[in-house]
Design an enzyme around this catalytic site. Structure first.
Site, PDB file in Angstrom:
ATOM      1  N   SER A   1       0.846  -1.194   0.000  1.00  0.00           N
ATOM      2  CA  SER A   1       0.000   0.000   0.000  1.00  0.00           C
ATOM      3  C   SER A   1       0.878   1.239   0.000  1.00  0.00           C
ATOM      4  CB  SER A   1      -0.898   0.017   1.245  1.00  0.00           C
ATOM      5  OG  SER A   1      -1.562   1.267   1.382  1.00  0.00           O
TER       6      SER A   1
ATOM      7  N   TYR B   1      -1.649   0.951  10.678  1.00  0.00           N
ATOM      8  CA  TYR B   1      -1.801   0.216   9.420  1.00  0.00           C
ATOM      9  C   TYR B   1      -0.611   0.484   8.502  1.00  0.00           C
ATOM     10  CZ  TYR B   1      -3.589  -0.783   4.712  1.00  0.00           C
ATOM     11  OH  TYR B   1      -3.740  -1.234   3.422  1.00  0.00           O
TER      12      TYR B   1
END
Length: 251
Positions: free
Chosen positions: A144, A157
């Site tokens: 990501s 995250y």
């Protein structure tokens, strides 16, 4: 084996209900893929995902898999490779967590880290070893852009994805020359069930767009894929913004 365009005949999706994973499977089935393994926790959603791919003409099998149960990975994932060669493994599992809650709940924060990083390291190494033993195949790892630089809004995250990204890059270097191809995919904000209700970020994308980028990356034997591609330049700039200024940015 893959054809001249890099399309795999067989696919293993770790995270069998992942929207990106399923979009990729659908796209590859439309090209050449005929055997699909969906690895995930047994659930009606996993069963429905398998049925939806069978309707497209693929031979689809499911296998119980829990990212947090790392002690079971070698046995359960290893058995898949005894059934025949796997041309492509897509590591597509992960959790977003709840940053506001997780900051005050270390157990919940650690669960995010264990799922996104520890579980991925375990499963990734098991599959990489099996791919190396068969002498060919691709390991595609969904990272990501959140891992490129820690943001106040999602640093738990983001840190887990940063670790995963670094691991996948190093694994790719370790496997260079073995016949195994490792590709890191860095999507931006993806419109999906996982992000439902969140404010949409600029350059938002879709599972289908990520799937298309994965297919193109396989054809090109890319090592890193950004989705959308413009994020490569954006994040190159963001990485160099001084911290005092970065703290004031609305990110």
């Amino acid at each position: 084996m893959k054809d001249a365009f890099g399309a795999p005949q067989s696919l293993l999706v770790l995270g069998g209900t992942s929207e990106i994973g399923l979009a990729t499977a659908r796209r590859l089935i439309a090209r050449r893929t005929r055997t699909v393994w969906l690895a995930g926790r047994p659930s009606p959603a996993l069963t429905a995902a398998a049925d939806s791919l069978r309707a497209l003409g693929a031979d689809v099998r499911t296998v119980p898999f829990d990212a947090l149960d790392t002690e079971s990975h070698e046995e359960r994932l290893g058995k898949i490779f005894t059934e025949g060669d796997i041309d492509m493994v897509l590591l597509a599992f992960g959790v977003l967590g709840d940053q506001a809650r997780d900051e005050s709940d270390p157990v919940a924060a650690v669960r995010v880290a264990h799922t996104n990083y520890t579980g991925a390291v375990s499963a990734g190494l098991v599959c990489a070893g099996a791919l190396q033993a068969q002498g060919h195949g691709s390991l595609v790892v969904l990272s990501s852009v959140a891992g490129e630089r820690a943001r106040r809004a999602d640093f738990i995250y983001g840190s887990s994805k940063a670790g995963l990204d670094a691991f996948a890059q190093g694994l790719g270097d370790a496997l260079h020359g073995t016949g195994v191809h490792v590709m890191v995919v860095r999507p931006g904000f993806v419109r999906s069930k996982m992000t439902a209700g969140l404010a949409e970020a600029p350059l938002a994308t879709t599972p289908e767009a990520v799937a298309a980028a994965i297919e193109l990356g396989l054809r090109r034997r890319s090592e890193t894929v950004w989705v959308p591609g413009a994020l490569r330049m954006v994040m190159a700039a963001v990485r160099h913004v001084p911290r005092p200024l970065f703290r004031r940015l609305p990110v």
